[in-house]
Design a protein around this motif. Structure first.
Motif, short mmCIF file in Angstrom:
data_model
loop_
_atom_site.label_atom_id
_atom_site.label_comp_id
_atom_site.label_asym_id
_atom_site.label_seq_id
_atom_site.Cartn_x
_atom_site.Cartn_y
_atom_site.Cartn_z
N HIS A 95 39.33 60.02 32.00
CA HIS A 95 39.80 58.59 31.41
C HIS A 95 40.43 57.99 32.58
O HIS A 95 40.13 56.72 32.70
N SER A 96 40.80 58.74 33.31
CA SER A 96 41.45 57.96 34.49
C SER A 96 40.31 57.79 35.49
O SER A 96 40.34 56.73 36.15
N ARG A 97 39.43 58.40 35.70
CA ARG A 97 38.09 58.11 36.37
C ARG A 97 37.34 56.98 35.73
O ARG A 97 36.68 56.12 36.38
N ILE A 98 37.25 56.81 34.41
CA ILE A 98 36.52 55.51 33.80
C ILE A 98 37.38 54.50 33.91
O ILE A 98 36.90 53.43 34.51
N GLU A 99 38.66 54.68 34.00
CA GLU A 99 39.67 53.31 34.15
C GLU A 99 39.32 52.90 35.56
O GLU A 99 39.53 51.76 35.95
N LYS A 100 39.50 53.95 36.45
CA LYS A 100 39.13 53.68 37.71
C LYS A 100 37.92 52.75 38.04
O LYS A 100 37.94 51.57 38.86
N LEU A 101 36.72 53.21 37.52
CA LEU A 101 35.66 52.44 37.56
C LEU A 101 35.62 51.18 36.93
O LEU A 101 35.12 50.26 37.67
N GLU A 102 35.95 51.08 36.01
CA GLU A 102 36.39 49.61 35.26
C GLU A 102 37.22 48.79 36.28
O GLU A 102 37.11 47.65 36.24
N GLN A 103 38.21 49.39 36.68
CA GLN A 103 39.33 48.81 37.34
C GLN A 103 38.51 47.91 38.53
O GLN A 103 38.65 46.89 39.00
N GLU A 104 37.83 48.82 39.07
CA GLU A 104 36.79 48.58 40.34
C GLU A 104 35.92 47.52 39.99
O GLU A 104 35.94 46.27 40.77
N LEU A 105 35.41 47.45 38.88
CA LEU A 105 34.47 46.53 38.50
C LEU A 105 35.28 45.09 38.22
O LEU A 105 34.99 43.98 38.78
N ASN A 106 36.43 45.19 37.47
CA ASN A 106 37.34 44.11 37.19
C ASN A 106 37.86 43.39 38.41
O ASN A 106 37.97 42.06 38.56
N GLU A 107 38.09 44.21 39.20
CA GLU A 107 38.89 43.66 40.67
C GLU A 107 37.65 43.20 41.36
O GLU A 107 37.98 41.93 41.87
N ARG A 108 36.56 43.55 41.32
CA ARG A 108 35.31 43.01 42.09
C ARG A 108 35.04 41.76 41.38
O ARG A 108 35.01 40.69 42.14
N ARG A 109 35.27 41.77 40.08
CA ARG A 109 34.88 40.20 39.74
C ARG A 109 36.16 39.40 39.74
O ARG A 109 36.05 38.14 39.99
N ASP A 110 37.36 39.89 39.47
CA ASP A 110 38.48 39.09 39.67
C ASP A 110 38.78 38.55 40.98
O ASP A 110 38.99 37.22 41.29
N ASN A 111 38.43 39.46 42.04
CA ASN A 111 38.58 38.80 43.31
C ASN A 111 37.64 37.73 43.69
O ASN A 111 38.26 36.80 44.21
N ALA A 112 36.62 37.72 43.05
CA ALA A 112 35.52 36.58 43.47
C ALA A 112 36.00 35.54 42.70
O ALA A 112 35.73 34.57 43.28
N LEU A 113 36.46 35.63 41.41
CA LEU A 113 36.83 34.38 40.55
C LEU A 113 38.34 33.86 41.10
O LEU A 113 38.43 32.86 41.17
N ASN A 114 39.08 35.00 41.61
CA ASN A 114 40.25 34.40 41.93
C ASN A 114 40.26 33.65 43.16
O ASN A 114 40.88 32.48 43.37
N GLU A 115 39.30 34.06 44.18
CA GLU A 115 38.95 33.30 45.32
C GLU A 115 38.58 32.14 45.17
O GLU A 115 38.89 31.09 45.36
N LEU A 116 37.47 31.98 44.17
CA LEU A 116 36.98 30.72 43.65
C LEU A 116 37.94 29.83 43.08
O LEU A 116 38.01 28.56 43.24
N GLY A 117 38.95 30.35 42.11
CA GLY A 117 39.94 29.51 41.34
C GLY A 117 41.07 29.04 42.56
O GLY A 117 41.42 27.75 42.61
N THR A 118 41.35 29.98 43.47
CA THR A 118 42.23 29.61 44.58
C THR A 118 41.69 28.02 45.18
O THR A 118 42.36 27.13 45.69
#
Lengths: 803, 267
Positions: A139-162
């Motif tokens: 589960h922690s490895r799955i969480e990590k993968l999902e988090q990577e995805l979210n971070e990847r997406r969030d970073n792109a969006l946050n950067e755009l939002g900023t």
């Protein structure tokens, strides 16, 4: 020429010499373990089972009831016992081409082991895999993968939002998507009228910023599914890794057990790969399936790991011997069954069912030839399998295009089987003649005889066989006299005093019925009287028609004279066969002659009531007349012959002697004694030849005579070559012994006509002339007279024409 | 749908707009309303900013799924919002019939947060929808930590509530307890007062009557810390007591943009 003497009673019946049967009853006899009277067939079967070459399958031919099946089965079982049990066969899922299930060959007994192993594996994986996926690490490895995805997406969006915020632009959610809106100084979305008041440059700048943001957001939105896919792949790879970990150990145990079987190892490798690939099936996370009344439209995904053991030789020590009573196409080559599901028919490799060829593979298959031939496509399927040496399960409905449902094409299984067809001789000859493949596929003919020689050794062998039947069928033992009567009856069935019938069904029936009678009489053993009663009762049950016919004769409805003498009239003898029973029937034959051109008219033939063989007999006798009496002049006679009061087909030439004698009587004017009946065929030389059913014929005439009046003059003339066939009823023999009835054996026509008329036939003297008072002399004279009259008639006719 | 304007009746309001139109939230709200025997009102906010944007000449909309752009005008916005409202009304009707509750719906044009806060003044329980799908955050998302050992692996994310001992906190705790039991989710009780931590924990335990929960102290009612804690472990529902302190009022505004679950404010 000496007048033939009547046959002695010794010639009429050859009893079994009980001194050849040294036992009190059959229970004392050593049980007979072999087969009697079939050396040719046995040799053929042993040869056929021994030779391991293509096409040396066996056709066991002969009459039914001769023990073909029992003998063939016994020999095959003996041969099979010398061989090891063949391989087990399983069908398993084909992971590459699911519609073509794979066939696995395993040593005997291993099929069930593999099936059980796989069932246990699936059960174990049902708990092992979910456990592996419930660990914290997973589960922690799955969480990590999902988090990577979210971070990847969030970073792109946050950067755009900023960046949007820096440009005083707000990100808005619209009902169907997103939009960027410029803000005014108060932080609200700029009003249109305010926007209009801005300078052109400012408007363009804002529009450009919004456009840029939109493009970048668009790129991010389009990129998100790609990132999600990458993440899904990573999760899938993680699942594989965990699945492999869970499966490795468990499947390793099975591999160890089957490590010497390369095909199984390959299959297990495929299974392992597939389980790892579809590990979610074990976690209950497969696609949710709609159900109707609790029925899922798709089969359980885990079913594909099952093993369908179609041939199991577990704990078997010998090769199989299989007999199929109903050899249909699908019973022989197997079938793919279907299951009705939600209004349609579905199938899978677990629904493959084996056929007899599968069951007999590595051993022997016994089939009834006529049944194979009469079942649609069964014969073709059998030949195809033998020719190609493989069993291909092809549903008939599919082959004929009757069904368009998705079906399976199971991998063909190599075939190594010896097929034994059991059938009538005629069938064998027809197949040889009309089926070109038959001779290639059934090269060994095992011809079962219906008779065997009757001698001292065979009597004892036969007695032992009778003993075995009594023992096997749990019947009372037969005493010596009963066995002797059985042997005599067998000889009668064989229609030969020097032979025994080995038509065992008939023998077994008689013994069983005799046992029944003996038990009714509260006897401990079957005696001769019980056997005789069984024989008599059997005849009685069947002879209703005989009684009716004899009654008609006795009452004069059917005209048969048994005394006095008549010109041109004689008693012939025919046999009527009623299936399991036949009897002799006297028939009045009459002959008439007149001036003519030498033609003998067979009225039976003219009315299409005479068979070809009968017609042949009539032609022979007309030629006999011509060659014997009219060598120097034309045969100027026309004659007609008829079976009086005969309304059915007359076949066979056994009446040709009687017909000739009737003709000679008609020509000579010498009356024939009606106390005689005659049977026998003749050749062109006037020799009398053997016929069939001699016993029934004699008995038939005797019965008629006894029913009217035994005058002590009555007798039957038979061919001398039939004397060895005489096994007459005891009452007939007794009547002969009392001189109430006689049987004469003749070699030629002259002997016959002498006996029938009481007038010598006559032989040519040195001048080549017959004595004038002899039958032959009178016949010759009559024919010469007819020739003269014909000549005169011809002259008168010419004169009249000239005038 | 029927109106029930009796003042004594408990009222539950679920606030929804175009970006917060989760039907699951509406069902959750109906469930809570049925449990507390309350009237359910759906407050649908037509974002006034959308209308302003639609008037601008360069207004464009990016499709949520494909990213394709299309012209955005006032009529399109109106039609889309009306369709959303119709859909919500139908669902409300269904929930009303299934759960035997009274329901009503109100459509207001304005800003989501201010309209939600306004509604909270007049109602007992306010359920604020979270933003669904792609979000542009104004703050950096905190790094997610592994789940707490008490949280079952693979199970639902926990239910969070803030307990300060106030009557509203008591009610919020009761509803949170109910909700966590119903969804078989863990319950995390945040205690905002370090000094009174033990007393408040004992008080909460008394209210929970044996239901297990995890108690966690937060230094003060600092929104960022609270958010960090919740986002790190994940949450399926957050229950907040609505107090007189202005700090309480700031919380939802901040959390709404960041949380991936509905927020329930209990008065």
């Amino acid at each position: 020429m000496p007048r033939p003497e009547p046959l002695t009673i010794e010639a009429l019946y050859t009893p079994c010499d009980t001194s050849r049967l040294p036992f009190k009853d059959s229970a004392e006899l050593e049980e007979f373990d072999g087969v009697i009277g079939q050396p040719r067939a046995l040799g053929a079967i042993h040869f056929g089972t021994g030779i391991a070459r293509d096409g040396f399958n066996i056709f066991a031919m002969g009459s039914s009831g001769t023990g073909r099946f029992t003998i063939v089965k016994r020999i095959l079982e003996q041969q099979a016992a010398k061989r090891d049990a063949p391989s087990d066969w399983c069908y398993v899922y084909n992971f590459k081409r699911p519609h073509k299930p794979k066939a696995l060959r395993l040593p005997a007994g291993h099929g069930v082991t593999l099936r059980d192993d796989m069932e246990q594996l699936i059960e174990d994986l049902g708990s092992a895999i979910p456990s592996a996926f419930e660990t914290e690490e997973y589960h922690s490895r799955i969480e990590k993968l999902e988090q990577e995805l979210n971070e990847r997406r969030d970073n792109a969006l946050n950067e755009l939002g900023t960046e949007a915020g820096e440009h005083n632009v707000r990100f808005l959610h619209t009902p169907a998507g997103f939009a960027f809106a410029p803000l005014d100084k108060k932080g609200e979305v700029i009003r249109p009228e305010s926007f209009e008041k801005l300078s052109q440059e400012e408007k363009q700048r804002i529009e450009k910023i919004v456009e840029d943001l939109q493009k970048r957001l668009q790129r991010i939105i389009r990129q998100i599914p790609i990132w999600q896919k990458e993440t899904r792949e990573k999760i899938k790879e993680l699942d594989r890794e965990i699945g492999r970990y869970a499966v490795d150990h468990l499947i390793g145990l099975i591999k160890d057990r089957h490590k010497n079987l390369p095909e199984v190892m390959t299959y297990l490798d495929d299974v392992e790969r597939d389980i790892v690939e579809h590990v979610r099936d074990f976690r209950g996370e497969s696609e949710s399936q709609a159900t109707l009344l609790g029925i899922s439209p798709k089969p359980d995904a885990l079913n594909r790991y099952n093993v369908n053991v179609i041939i199991d030789h577990d704990r078997e020590q010998a090769a199989p011997v299989v007999y199929q009573d109903l050899p249909t196409h699908s019973n022989m080559v197997g079938r793919v069954e279907y299951r009705a599901q939600m209004g349609t028919l579905v199938t899978d490799f677990m629904l493959i069912k084996s056929g007899d060829l599968h069951q007999a593979n590595g051993g022997y298959l016994i089939l009834d030839a006529i049944r194979v031939l009469t079942q649609p496509f069964a014969w073709d399927s059998l030949k195809r399998a033998l020719r190609s040496r493989e069993i291909r399960i092809e549903p008939l409905e599919k082959a004929l295009g009757f069904m368009s449902t998705v079906s399976l094409e199971p991998e063909p299984i190599p075939l190594d089987v010896k097929v034994v067809l059991i059938g009538e001789r005629l069938l064998y000859y027809l197949l040889c003649e009309y089926d070109p493949e038959f001779s290639d596929l059934f090269k060994v003919a095992a011809d079962f005889d219906e008779r065997m020689d009757r001698d001292q050794d065979s009597d004892l062998q036969f007695a032992r066989l009778v003993g075995r039947i009594a023992s096997q069928e749990s019947l009372l033992a037969l005493d010596q006299s009963a066995v002797a009567r059985i042997i005599e009856h067998s000889s009668r069935l064989a229609e030969d005093t020097e032979k025994l019938s080995i038509h065992m069904r008939e023998i077994v029936d008689i013994i069983q019925e005799a046992d029944f009678r003996a038990r009714q009489d509260e006897q401990q053993v079957i005696s001769r009287q019980h056997v005789q009663q069984a024989i008599d009762d059997k005849i009685y049950r069947l002879d209703r028609i005989r009684e009716h016919i004899y009654e008609s004769i006795r009452r004069g409805t059917l005209k048969i004279d048994t005394k006095d003498a008549k010109v041109g009239q004689i008693n012939g003898l025919s046999v009527i066969d009623l299936g399991g029973f036949s009897f002799g029937q006297p028939a009045r034959i009459t002959a008439t002659t007149r001036l003519g051109t030498g033609k003998v008219i067979d009225i039976q033939r003219e009315t299409e009531l005479g068979g070809n063989v009968h017609s042949k007999g009539v032609l022979i006798l007309s030629n006999y007349l011509a060659s014997h009496y009219a060598k120097g002049h034309p045969l100027s006679m026309s004659a007609s012959l008829v079976f009086e009061q005969s309304y059915g087909l007359v076949e066979g030439d056994s009446a040709s002697l009687a017909e000739l004698c009737a003709l000679l009587s008609a020509l000579s004017g010498v009356a024939i004694k009606q106390s005689f009946a005659v049977t026998g065929s003749i050749n062109q030389l006037g020799e009398v030849q053997a016929i069939g059913g001699v016993n029934q014929k004699i008995e038939g005439f005797f019965d008629i005579c006894r029913a009217t009046e035994l005058t002590r003059e009555q007798a039957v003339l038979i061919p001398r070559s039939n004397v060895p066939h005489l096994m007459l009823r005891q009452d007939v023999v007794a009547a002969v012994e009392r001189s109430e009835f006689r049987v004469y054996a003749v070699d030629n026509v002259d002997e016959a006509i002498t006996l029938l008329t009481g007038v010598p036939a006559g032989a040519r003297d040195q001048k080549g002339e017959y004595p004038s008072e002899s039958v032959n002399g009178r016949v010759e004279k009559a024919l010469i007279d007819l020739a003269i009259r014909r000549k005169e008639y011809a002259r008168e006719h010419e004169d009249r024409e000239q005038q | 749908m029927s109106d029930a304007n009796k003042k004594t009746e408990t009222r539950v309001t679920v606030v929804i707009d175009a970006s917060r139109g989760s039907l699951d939230t509406l069902k959750t709200a109906a469930d809570i309303a049925a449990r507390v025997q309350a009237h359910l009102m759906a407050l649908f906010i037509e974002d006034i900013n959308l209308f302003s944007l639609a008037e601008l000449p360069f207004a464009r909309e990016l499709d949520r799924t494909s990213g394709a752009t299309r012209r955005l005008d006032r009529h399109a916005v109106t039609r889309a919002l009306q369709a959303d409202a119709k859909r919500i009304r139908q669902l409300l009707q269904t929930e009303s019939e299934q759960r035997q509750i009274t329901t009503s719906m109100k459509v207001v044009r304005g800003h989501y947060v201010s309209a939600a806060m306004e509604a909270a003044e007049e109602t007992d329980i306010v359920i604020l929808s979270h933003v669904t799908g792609v979000r542009l955050r104004t703050v950096k998302t905190p790094t997610r930590k592994p789940p707490h050992p008490a949280i079952r692996a693979g199970g639902p994310r926990p239910v969070w509530t803030l307990f300060d001992g106030s009557p509203a906190a008591h009610r919020a705790l009761a509803i949170a307890k109910d909700f966590s039991e119903q969804h078989d989710a863990g319950l995390v009780v945040l205690i905002p007062n370090e000094k009174a931590f033990k007393r408040l924990v004992d008080e909460a335990k008394g209210l929970l009557e044996g239901t297990s929960a995890r108690y966690q102290s937060i230094a003060a009612l600092e929104p960022r810390e609270m958010l960090t804690t919740m986002v790190a472990e994940g949450s399926c529902m957050v229950f907040l007591p609505r107090g007189k302190s202005s700090m309480f009022d700031k919380l939802p505004v901040f959390l709404l943009d960041e949380l991936a679950c509905p927020l329930v404010m209990v008065s």
